[in-house]
Scaffold this motif. Structure first.
Motif, PDB file in Angstrom:
ATOM      1  N   LEU A 220       3.509  -3.571   2.657  1.00 45.83           N
ATOM      2  CA  LEU A 220       3.434  -2.186   3.131  1.00 45.83           C
ATOM      3  C   LEU A 220       3.880  -1.215   2.048  1.00 45.83           C
ATOM      4  CD1 LEU A 220       4.713  -2.306   6.831  1.00 45.83           C
ATOM      5  CD2 LEU A 220       2.367  -2.182   6.004  1.00 45.83           C
ATOM      6  N   LEU A 221       4.910  -1.602   1.304  1.00 47.08           N
ATOM      7  CA  LEU A 221       5.371  -0.767   0.182  1.00 47.08           C
ATOM      8  C   LEU A 221       4.259  -0.636  -0.853  1.00 47.08           C
ATOM      9  CD1 LEU A 221       7.530   0.802  -1.355  1.00 47.08           C
ATOM     10  CD2 LEU A 221       8.462  -1.389  -2.169  1.00 47.08           C
ATOM     11  N   ALA A 222       3.564  -1.739  -1.130  1.00 48.00           N
ATOM     12  CA  ALA A 222       2.452  -1.708  -2.086  1.00 48.00           C
ATOM     13  C   ALA A 222       1.350  -0.756  -1.611  1.00 48.00           C
ATOM     14  CB  ALA A 222       1.890  -3.122  -2.264  1.00 48.00           C
ATOM     15  N   LEU A 223       1.022  -0.811  -0.323  1.00 56.34           N
ATOM     16  CA  LEU A 223      -0.005   0.070   0.236  1.00 56.34           C
ATOM     17  C   LEU A 223       0.420   1.540   0.168  1.00 56.34           C
ATOM     18  CD1 LEU A 223      -1.104  -2.044   3.327  1.00 56.34           C
ATOM     19  CD2 LEU A 223      -2.581  -1.369   1.418  1.00 56.34           C
ATOM     20  N   GLN A 224       1.720   1.791   0.336  1.00 53.84           N
ATOM     21  CA  GLN A 224       2.200   3.165   0.244  1.00 53.84           C
ATOM     22  C   GLN A 224       2.111   3.677  -1.195  1.00 53.84           C
ATOM     23  OE1 GLN A 224       2.728   5.035   2.675  1.00 53.84           O
ATOM     24  NE2 GLN A 224       3.736   6.829   1.814  1.00 53.84           N
ATOM     25  N   PHE A 225       2.460   2.832  -2.145  1.00 54.87           N
ATOM     26  CA  PHE A 225       2.278   3.206  -3.561  1.00 54.87           C
ATOM     27  C   PHE A 225       0.804   3.537  -3.819  1.00 54.87           C
ATOM     28  CE2 PHE A 225       6.354   1.079  -4.968  1.00 54.87           C
ATOM     29  CZ  PHE A 225       6.857   2.173  -5.664  1.00 54.87           C
ATOM     30  N   GLN A 226      -0.082   2.696  -3.298  1.00 52.22           N
ATOM     31  CA  GLN A 226      -1.518   2.898  -3.494  1.00 52.22           C
ATOM     32  C   GLN A 226      -1.971   4.225  -2.894  1.00 52.22           C
ATOM     33  OE1 GLN A 226      -4.304   0.290  -1.324  1.00 52.22           O
ATOM     34  NE2 GLN A 226      -5.238  -0.203  -3.296  1.00 52.22           N
ATOM     35  N   ALA A 227      -1.475   4.534  -1.700  1.00 55.74           N
ATOM     36  CA  ALA A 227      -1.844   5.783  -1.033  1.00 55.74           C
ATOM     37  C   ALA A 227      -1.400   7.008  -1.826  1.00 55.74           C
ATOM     38  CB  ALA A 227      -1.244   5.824   0.371  1.00 55.74           C
ATOM     39  N   LEU A 228      -0.337   6.835  -2.601  1.00 55.85           N
ATOM     40  CA  LEU A 228       0.190   7.942  -3.417  1.00 55.85           C
ATOM     41  C   LEU A 228      -0.405   7.951  -4.828  1.00 55.85           C
ATOM     42  CD1 LEU A 228       3.944   7.721  -2.330  1.00 55.85           C
ATOM     43  CD2 LEU A 228       2.269   9.429  -1.625  1.00 55.85           C
ATOM     44  N   GLY A 229      -1.450   7.133  -5.042  1.00 51.61           N
ATOM     45  CA  GLY A 229      -2.106   7.099  -6.354  1.00 51.61           C
ATOM     46  C   GLY A 229      -1.348   6.311  -7.391  1.00 51.61           C
ATOM     47  N   ARG A 230      -0.486   5.406  -6.932  1.00 49.03           N
ATOM     48  CA  ARG A 230       0.320   4.593  -7.862  1.00 49.03           C
ATOM     49  C   ARG A 230       0.060   3.104  -7.600  1.00 49.03           C
ATOM     50  NH1 ARG A 230       6.098   7.302  -6.616  1.00 49.03           N
ATOM     51  NH2 ARG A 230       6.857   5.701  -8.082  1.00 49.03           N
ATOM     52  N   GLU A 233       1.821   0.205  -9.609  1.00 54.42           N
ATOM     53  CA  GLU A 233       3.178  -0.138  -9.158  1.00 54.42           C
ATOM     54  C   GLU A 233       3.117  -0.982  -7.885  1.00 54.42           C
ATOM     55  OE1 GLU A 233       6.226   3.216  -9.520  1.00 54.42           O
ATOM     56  OE2 GLU A 233       4.337   4.277  -9.867  1.00 54.42           O
ATOM     57  N   GLY A 234       2.189  -0.630  -7.001  1.00 57.86           N
ATOM     58  CA  GLY A 234       2.052  -1.361  -5.751  1.00 57.86           C
ATOM     59  C   GLY A 234       1.586  -2.787  -5.962  1.00 57.86           C
ATOM     60  N   GLU A 235       0.685  -2.996  -6.915  1.00 62.68           N
ATOM     61  CA  GLU A 235       0.124  -4.334  -7.124  1.00 62.68           C
ATOM     62  C   GLU A 235       1.193  -5.338  -7.547  1.00 62.68           C
ATOM     63  OE1 GLU A 235      -3.935  -6.362  -8.848  1.00 62.68           O
ATOM     64  OE2 GLU A 235      -3.433  -4.311  -9.417  1.00 62.68           O
ATOM     65  N   LYS A 236       2.212  -4.852  -8.237  1.00 59.42           N
ATOM     66  CA  LYS A 236       3.311  -5.751  -8.640  1.00 59.42           C
ATOM     67  C   LYS A 236       3.976  -6.368  -7.403  1.00 59.42           C
ATOM     68  CE  LYS A 236       4.309  -2.989 -12.772  1.00 59.42           C
ATOM     69  NZ  LYS A 236       5.252  -1.995 -13.356  1.00 59.42           N
ATOM     70  N   TYR A 237       4.148  -5.542  -6.370  1.00 57.50           N
ATOM     71  CA  TYR A 237       4.767  -6.040  -5.140  1.00 57.50           C
ATOM     72  C   TYR A 237       3.833  -7.017  -4.414  1.00 57.50           C
ATOM     73  CZ  TYR A 237       8.620  -2.710  -5.495  1.00 57.50           C
ATOM     74  OH  TYR A 237       9.732  -2.025  -5.908  1.00 57.50           O
ATOM     75  N   ILE A 238       2.531  -6.711  -4.412  1.00 58.85           N
ATOM     76  CA  ILE A 238       1.563  -7.612  -3.776  1.00 58.85           C
ATOM     77  C   ILE A 238       1.583  -8.979  -4.457  1.00 58.85           C
ATOM     78  CG2 ILE A 238      -0.921  -8.086  -3.537  1.00 58.85           C
ATOM     79  CD1 ILE A 238      -0.044  -6.217  -1.393  1.00 58.85           C
ATOM     80  N   GLU A 239       1.551  -8.977  -5.764  1.00 62.57           N
ATOM     81  CA  GLU A 239       1.520 -10.241  -6.510  1.00 62.57           C
ATOM     82  C   GLU A 239       2.798 -11.052  -6.287  1.00 62.57           C
ATOM     83  OE1 GLU A 239       0.787  -8.931 -10.487  1.00 62.57           O
ATOM     84  OE2 GLU A 239      -1.393  -8.791 -10.202  1.00 62.57           O
ATOM     85  N   LYS A 257      -6.230  -5.692   2.476  1.00 68.07           N
ATOM     86  CA  LYS A 257      -6.468  -4.255   2.614  1.00 68.07           C
ATOM     87  C   LYS A 257      -6.226  -3.544   1.277  1.00 68.07           C
ATOM     88  CE  LYS A 257      -5.115  -0.345   5.554  1.00 68.07           C
ATOM     89  NZ  LYS A 257      -4.209   0.099   6.635  1.00 68.07           N
ATOM     90  N   PHE A 258      -5.189  -3.964   0.562  1.00 66.29           N
ATOM     91  CA  PHE A 258      -4.877  -3.383  -0.740  1.00 66.29           C
ATOM     92  C   PHE A 258      -6.048  -3.586  -1.705  1.00 66.29           C
ATOM     93  CE2 PHE A 258      -3.257  -3.480  -5.048  1.00 66.29           C
ATOM     94  CZ  PHE A 258      -2.371  -2.423  -5.104  1.00 66.29           C
ATOM     95  N   TYR A 259      -6.554  -4.810  -1.775  1.00 71.12           N
ATOM     96  CA  TYR A 259      -7.626  -5.103  -2.737  1.00 71.12           C
ATOM     97  C   TYR A 259      -8.956  -4.477  -2.314  1.00 71.12           C
ATOM     98  CZ  TYR A 259      -4.516  -8.160  -5.310  1.00 71.12           C
ATOM     99  OH  TYR A 259      -3.464  -8.642  -6.072  1.00 71.12           O
ATOM    100  N   ARG A 260      -9.181  -4.355  -1.003  1.00 74.14           N
ATOM    101  CA  ARG A 260     -10.404  -3.665  -0.563  1.00 74.14           C
ATOM    102  C   ARG A 260     -10.377  -2.207  -0.997  1.00 74.14           C
ATOM    103  NH1 ARG A 260     -11.301  -0.679   3.925  1.00 74.14           N
ATOM    104  NH2 ARG A 260      -9.557  -1.554   5.096  1.00 74.14           N
TER     105      ARG A 260
END
Length: 478
Positions: A220-230, A233-239, A257-260
């Motif tokens: 969820l933190l990764a998705l929030q980073f993604q939503a903010l255009g970052r 940074e989010g992908e590090k948490y996903i991995e 959802k992140f990768y889509r």
């Protein structure tokens, strides 16, 4: 038990803090779907099993299966002894409250009274106040989790519950996790409501720090980073999360959802299929897979690839959207996606049927209705070739005042359509009047006045247009 003694028992029951007094309404959820989710969660999140079994007992009661409800409460007690041996009393108050209510509904009043007394005596022991009823942070938190599971109507209340729990224990990992999830879901309901997303990001960061093994929170933190255009940074948490728990379905669905959203749709499908092997009954997963195939379809169309390849992707998306609606009868976005895909395949009767099922769902919010009106208006325009019906439904969306994506798209589509009609010379007084109403609803009074003046020039006897014009001119002069 006589009626005289039954009444005080009922009054005592209403004082209990448990699922029966939290105003969790049956009509707001698909009970079968929620039960399926909770069954999965008892397998994958054993530390929360007390909460899950308590909620399962309430669901069983709503489904008129009180015997099964009692079995789940027994499992809740066993989970409390196993996972929280030092806090059995605090962890069992909601369980005992549910016991009391279920026995009451089974007309086993003496047993109901036994559990009421058990709650009262335990609360007196735990509370420093004179009142036996106490608001323990654990109870606020359990209520918060139950509210979250009952859907978006309850998210604000859930957030308030976790806030109350955190007042007493600001560093509690579970309470911080609940608060972060509630704020994340609320923000995702109305991303344009003025929040910049930083407060949600802060809450999720804090929750991840306190729950370093909770990979769903990391996602969820990764998705929030993604939503903010970052997204980087989010992908590090996903991995990192996928290294820690590569088979956890609740992580995999968020990772997909992140990768889509990142554009790596093929990777997202692989992840979702992997998750579906573990939780094959998940409506959410089927909807996500359907969305991936829908994105692939549009990508193929842009590349002018064969009709056969595009058709295959349409069929795959229809299969998964349809499956999602079968597994969750209140899954509004899945019904809309299914309707649009049927329309894409020119199966218009099926599309109409899916649209009607979507609108008949009894838990729709204003923004859901606006989204329906936009999609249905578009269906009428693009597939049924009815400009008048499209205008009718776009207007319905616009007349609901809440700002949303559906309202914005309806407004843009309506102005474009009316502009085209006027430009090609087929516009009439009604079109100018409708365009005037659109400008009025947008707060654009001068533009609205011009449109109503043109409508009156074409239809001078219209009281409606004259009244609208007078009202607008008076509002400006005042």
């Amino acid at each position: 038990m006589s009626a005289v003694s039954k009444d005080p028992l009922k009054r005592s029951l209403l004082q209990l803090e448990c699922h029966f007094t939290w105003n969790l309404l049956e009509q707001d959820v698909d009970l079968d779907n929620l039960e399926e989710k909770l069954d999965d969660q008892t397998e994958f999140f054993t530390s929360n099993n007390v909460l899950n079994y308590n909620l399962l007992s309430y669901i069983c009661h709503l489904k008129n299966s009180n015997v099964e409800a009692l079995r789940n409460l027994q499992k809740a007690e066993e989970a409390a002894k196993k996972n929280n041996p030092d806090e059995i009393d605090q962890k069992s108050l909601v369980t005992w409250g549910n016991y009391a209510w279920i026995y009451y509904h089974m007309e086993r009043y003496e047993e109901a009274q036994t559990y009421v007394s058990k709650v009262e005596n335990t609360c007196k022991k735990l509370s420093s106040s004179a009142e036996w009823k106490t608001h323990l942070p654990e109870i606020y938190a359990e209520q918060g989790w139950a509210l979250l599971k009952f859907g978006r109507k309850y998210f604000e209340r859930a957030k308030n519950c976790f806030e109350n729990a955190l007042k007493n224990e600001p560093n509690n990992p579970e309470f911080n996790a609940g608060y972060a999830i509630a704020t994340y879901r609320l923000e995702n309901l109305s991303p344009s409501a003025g929040e910049d997303g930083s407060s949600t990001l802060k809450s999720l960061k804090r929750a991840v720090e306190l729950n370093p093994t909770d990979t769903s929170l990391m996602a969820l933190l990764a998705l929030q980073f993604q939503a903010l255009g970052r997204a980087n940074e989010g992908e590090k948490y996903i991995e990192e999360a996928m290294q820690k728990t590569p088979h956890l379905p609740y992580l995999l669905r968020y990772a997909a959802k992140f990768y889509r959203k990142k554009g790596e749709v093929g990777k997202a499908v692989k992840i979702l299929k992997k998750s579906l092997e573990v939780t094959p009954e998940s409506a959410f997963l089927h909807h996500q897979i359907g969305q991936c195939y829908k994105v692939m379809m549009f990508q193929q169309e842009k590349r002018y690839l064969s009709r056969e390849e595009v058709q295959n992707l349409i069929q795959l998306s229809i299969f998964h959207f349809k499956t999602a609606t079968e597994k969750n009868s209140k899954f509004f976005p899945a019904f809309i996606d299914l309707a649009n895909m049927y329309a894409k395949e020119r199966r218009y009767e099926k599309a109409e049927e899916a649209f009607q099922k979507a609108f008949q769902i009894n838990t729709l919010f204003d923004d859901d209705k606006q989204f329906f009106y936009y999609n249905y208006g578009r269906f009428q325009l693009c597939h049924m070739k009815s400009e008048s019906e499209a205008i009718k439904y776009y207007l319905k969306a616009l007349k609901i005042k809440e700002e949303s994506i559906g309202r914005e798209k309806s407004r843009d589509s309506l102005m474009k359509l009316l502009g085209q009609r006027i430009q090609r010379g087929s516009g009439n007084a009604t079109d100018f009047g409708t365009l005037g109403l659109v400008h009025k609803l947008n707060g654009e009074k001068q533009e609205a006045i011009k449109c109503y003046e043109k409508a009156i020039a074409l239809c001078p006897d219209s009281e409606e247009y004259l009244n609208e014009l007078c009202e607008l001119k008076l509002s400006i002069s005042n």
